[in-house]
Design a protein around this motif. Structure first.
Motif, PDB file in Angstrom:
ATOM      1  N   GLY A 289     -13.918 -18.161 -25.771  1.00 44.51           N
ATOM      2  CA  GLY A 289     -14.016 -17.332 -24.576  1.00 44.51           C
ATOM      3  C   GLY A 289     -15.089 -17.776 -23.620  1.00 44.51           C
ATOM      4  O   GLY A 289     -15.227 -17.224 -22.520  1.00 44.51           O
ATOM      5  N   SER A 290     -15.870 -18.795 -24.005  1.00 42.47           N
ATOM      6  CA  SER A 290     -16.961 -19.241 -23.147  1.00 42.47           C
ATOM      7  C   SER A 290     -16.469 -19.723 -21.784  1.00 42.47           C
ATOM      8  O   SER A 290     -17.139 -19.518 -20.766  1.00 42.47           O
ATOM      9  N   VAL A 291     -15.307 -20.365 -21.744  1.00 45.34           N
ATOM     10  CA  VAL A 291     -14.797 -20.857 -20.455  1.00 45.34           C
ATOM     11  C   VAL A 291     -14.497 -19.695 -19.521  1.00 45.34           C
ATOM     12  O   VAL A 291     -14.662 -19.791 -18.299  1.00 45.34           O
ATOM     13  N   PHE A 292     -14.025 -18.579 -20.077  1.00 47.36           N
ATOM     14  CA  PHE A 292     -13.732 -17.416 -19.255  1.00 47.36           C
ATOM     15  C   PHE A 292     -15.012 -16.706 -18.820  1.00 47.36           C
ATOM     16  O   PHE A 292     -15.058 -16.077 -17.763  1.00 47.36           O
ATOM     17  N   GLU A 293     -16.054 -16.801 -19.634  1.00 47.59           N
ATOM     18  CA  GLU A 293     -17.361 -16.288 -19.229  1.00 47.59           C
ATOM     19  C   GLU A 293     -17.837 -17.005 -17.968  1.00 47.59           C
ATOM     20  O   GLU A 293     -18.366 -16.390 -17.039  1.00 47.59           O
ATOM     21  N   VAL A 294     -17.648 -18.322 -17.941  1.00 44.86           N
ATOM     22  CA  VAL A 294     -18.074 -19.109 -16.782  1.00 44.86           C
ATOM     23  C   VAL A 294     -17.278 -18.710 -15.543  1.00 44.86           C
ATOM     24  O   VAL A 294     -17.839 -18.508 -14.453  1.00 44.86           O
ATOM     25  N   ALA A 295     -15.961 -18.591 -15.695  1.00 43.22           N
ATOM     26  CA  ALA A 295     -15.117 -18.215 -14.560  1.00 43.22           C
ATOM     27  C   ALA A 295     -15.474 -16.823 -14.050  1.00 43.22           C
ATOM     28  O   ALA A 295     -15.539 -16.586 -12.842  1.00 43.22           O
ATOM     29  N   ALA A 296     -15.699 -15.889 -14.983  1.00 43.21           N
ATOM     30  CA  ALA A 296     -16.058 -14.532 -14.585  1.00 43.21           C
ATOM     31  C   ALA A 296     -17.370 -14.510 -13.815  1.00 43.21           C
ATOM     32  O   ALA A 296     -17.504 -13.828 -12.795  1.00 43.21           O
ATOM     33  N   ARG A 297     -18.347 -15.288 -14.304  1.00 42.67           N
ATOM     34  CA  ARG A 297     -19.650 -15.333 -13.649  1.00 42.67           C
ATOM     35  C   ARG A 297     -19.508 -15.876 -12.229  1.00 42.67           C
ATOM     36  O   ARG A 297     -20.171 -15.389 -11.295  1.00 42.67           O
ATOM     37  N   ALA A 298     -18.667 -16.868 -12.050  1.00 48.71           N
ATOM     38  CA  ALA A 298     -18.458 -17.427 -10.707  1.00 48.71           C
ATOM     39  C   ALA A 298     -17.823 -16.408  -9.772  1.00 48.71           C
ATOM     40  O   ALA A 298     -18.041 -16.446  -8.557  1.00 48.71           O
ATOM     41  N   ASN A 299     -17.047 -15.474 -10.333  1.00 49.84           N
ATOM     42  CA  ASN A 299     -16.420 -14.414  -9.545  1.00 49.84           C
ATOM     43  C   ASN A 299     -17.307 -13.187  -9.391  1.00 49.84           C
ATOM     44  O   ASN A 299     -16.936 -12.240  -8.695  1.00 49.84           O
ATOM     45  N   GLY A 300     -18.457 -13.170 -10.090  1.00 41.63           N
ATOM     46  CA  GLY A 300     -19.324 -12.023 -10.014  1.00 41.63           C
ATOM     47  C   GLY A 300     -18.814 -10.816 -10.779  1.00 41.63           C
ATOM     48  O   GLY A 300     -19.126  -9.668 -10.429  1.00 41.63           O
ATOM     49  N   VAL A 301     -18.014 -11.066 -11.822  1.00 37.42           N
ATOM     50  CA  VAL A 301     -17.491  -9.985 -12.649  1.00 37.42           C
ATOM     51  C   VAL A 301     -17.836 -10.265 -14.107  1.00 37.42           C
ATOM     52  O   VAL A 301     -18.389 -11.312 -14.440  1.00 37.42           O
ATOM     53  N   THR A 302     -17.484  -9.322 -14.982  1.00 39.62           N
ATOM     54  CA  THR A 302     -17.777  -9.441 -16.404  1.00 39.62           C
ATOM     55  C   THR A 302     -16.510  -9.763 -17.168  1.00 39.62           C
ATOM     56  O   THR A 302     -15.464  -9.134 -16.956  1.00 39.62           O
ATOM     57  N   TYR A 303     -16.568 -10.736 -18.057  1.00 39.18           N
ATOM     58  CA  TYR A 303     -15.440 -11.055 -18.932  1.00 39.18           C
ATOM     59  C   TYR A 303     -15.510 -10.153 -20.147  1.00 39.18           C
ATOM     60  O   TYR A 303     -16.487 -10.188 -20.902  1.00 39.18           O
ATOM     61  N   ASN A 304     -14.464  -9.350 -20.346  1.00 43.03           N
ATOM     62  CA  ASN A 304     -14.481  -8.396 -21.456  1.00 43.03           C
ATOM     63  C   ASN A 304     -13.170  -8.402 -22.243  1.00 43.03           C
ATOM     64  O   ASN A 304     -12.790  -7.403 -22.846  1.00 43.03           O
ATOM     65  N   ARG A 305     -12.491  -9.543 -22.234  1.00 45.70           N
ATOM     66  CA  ARG A 305     -11.219  -9.650 -22.937  1.00 45.70           C
ATOM     67  C   ARG A 305     -11.402 -10.278 -24.308  1.00 45.70           C
ATOM     68  O   ARG A 305     -12.414 -10.906 -24.604  1.00 45.70           O
TER      69      ARG A 305
END
Length: 282
Positions: free
Chosen positions: A233-249
């Motif tokens: 899930g680390s790749v989605f953490e990076v994408a979420a951070r770039a969008n200014g949101v939290t990855y919670n999936r």
């Protein structure tokens, strides 16, 4: 975003990597049918597909699979050709219109003949392809000779972050001439897909690109998206951070992950890469 390599064989588009005799993941139409089923079940999502036209076949050969799969009702048709970065509708507008499937093609797109398959390289540029350099420089490689100001102001961009290793085939099987092929570097995959601002990790590349181009990449291309540092899930953490949101999936893939530590979903196995969107441009 999904990316897949396609080939034109016996009057049919197939999902194949390099040549269909080496790896054939089925017809492109069957992949589209899976996406249609997914779009039916997820009415508030937008999907982008980057078609790798490795056979350089004419774009019209893709129409039968599109029509037969049922995906045509979801296809987005751009208002402008080409459509600059600030001319795209918002995600909400696309969702409300029902046109939630965006198609790009790397080579041989013809928007006069097929307007809903957009030319990748008049809409986005890419960082170095098939990188072997762990520094992952955020420099523009394709299309060549693109004006930097135009790249910065009018184009989206895709950052290739799938580390490769050059292997000498002749050293393995015997032979006089050196012949290198690139294969995914799975030994360093957790580091490559890491969510920290550390050498070689995805977050470091994302931050470098953001600083260099004054905005994050629109798309991050990775291998083995289900592996990473410190956890899947680390790749989605990076994408979420770039969008200014939290990855919670929950990550990642399907079924029992302990039985399949490296997952390649069947309909993207041909490219061994999943591209996921940093949806700031829309």
């Amino acid at each position: 975003m999904l990316q897949g390599e396609t080939h034109w064989v016996n009057e049919t588009i197939y999902n194949c990597h390099t040549i269909c005799d080496l790896l054939n993941a089925g017809t492109w139409q069957s992949s589209l049918e899976l996406v249609v089923s997914w779009l039916d079940r997820h009415p508030y999502d937008v999907v982008t597909w980057l078609i790798v036209n490795s056979a350089f076949t004419k774009v019209e050969n893709y129409i039968p699979a599109i029509q037969n799969s049922g995906i045509a009702r979801y296809l987005y048709e751009p208002e402008f050709v080409p459509q600059h970065r600030d001319q795209w509708p918002t995600l909400s507008e696309m969702i409300l219109s029902g046109k939630r499937m965006v198609l790009f093609m790397d080579y041989n797109a013809n928007q006069t003949a097929v307007p809903y398959i957009m030319n990748e390289f008049t809409h986005m540029w890419e960082t170095p392809f098939s990188p072997v350099n762990q520094t992952f420089p955020c420099t523009q490689q394709r299309p060549p000779h693109l004006d930097e100001e135009k790249a910065r102001n009018q184009f989206m961009y895709l950052a290739n972050h799938n580390l490769n290793t050059a292997v000498d085939i002749n050293a393995l099987i015997g032979g006089g001439n050196r012949k290198n092929v690139l294969i995914p570097n799975t030994a360093d995959i957790n580091q490559t897909n890491g969510q920290f601002d550390t050498f070689g990790q995805l977050e470091a590349m994302s931050q470098n690109c953001t600083e260099q181009w004054d905005r994050p990449p629109n798309f991050l291309l990775v291998d083995y998206y289900n592996l990473g540092d410190p956890k899947p899930g680390s790749v989605f953490e990076v994408a979420a951070r770039a969008n200014g949101v939290t990855y919670n999936r929950r990550c990642c893939g399907f079924g029992d992950q302990s039985a399949a530590p490296i997952v390649r979903n069947s309909w993207i196995v041909l490219s061994v890469a999943l591209v996921f969107a940093v949806l700031l441009a829309a």
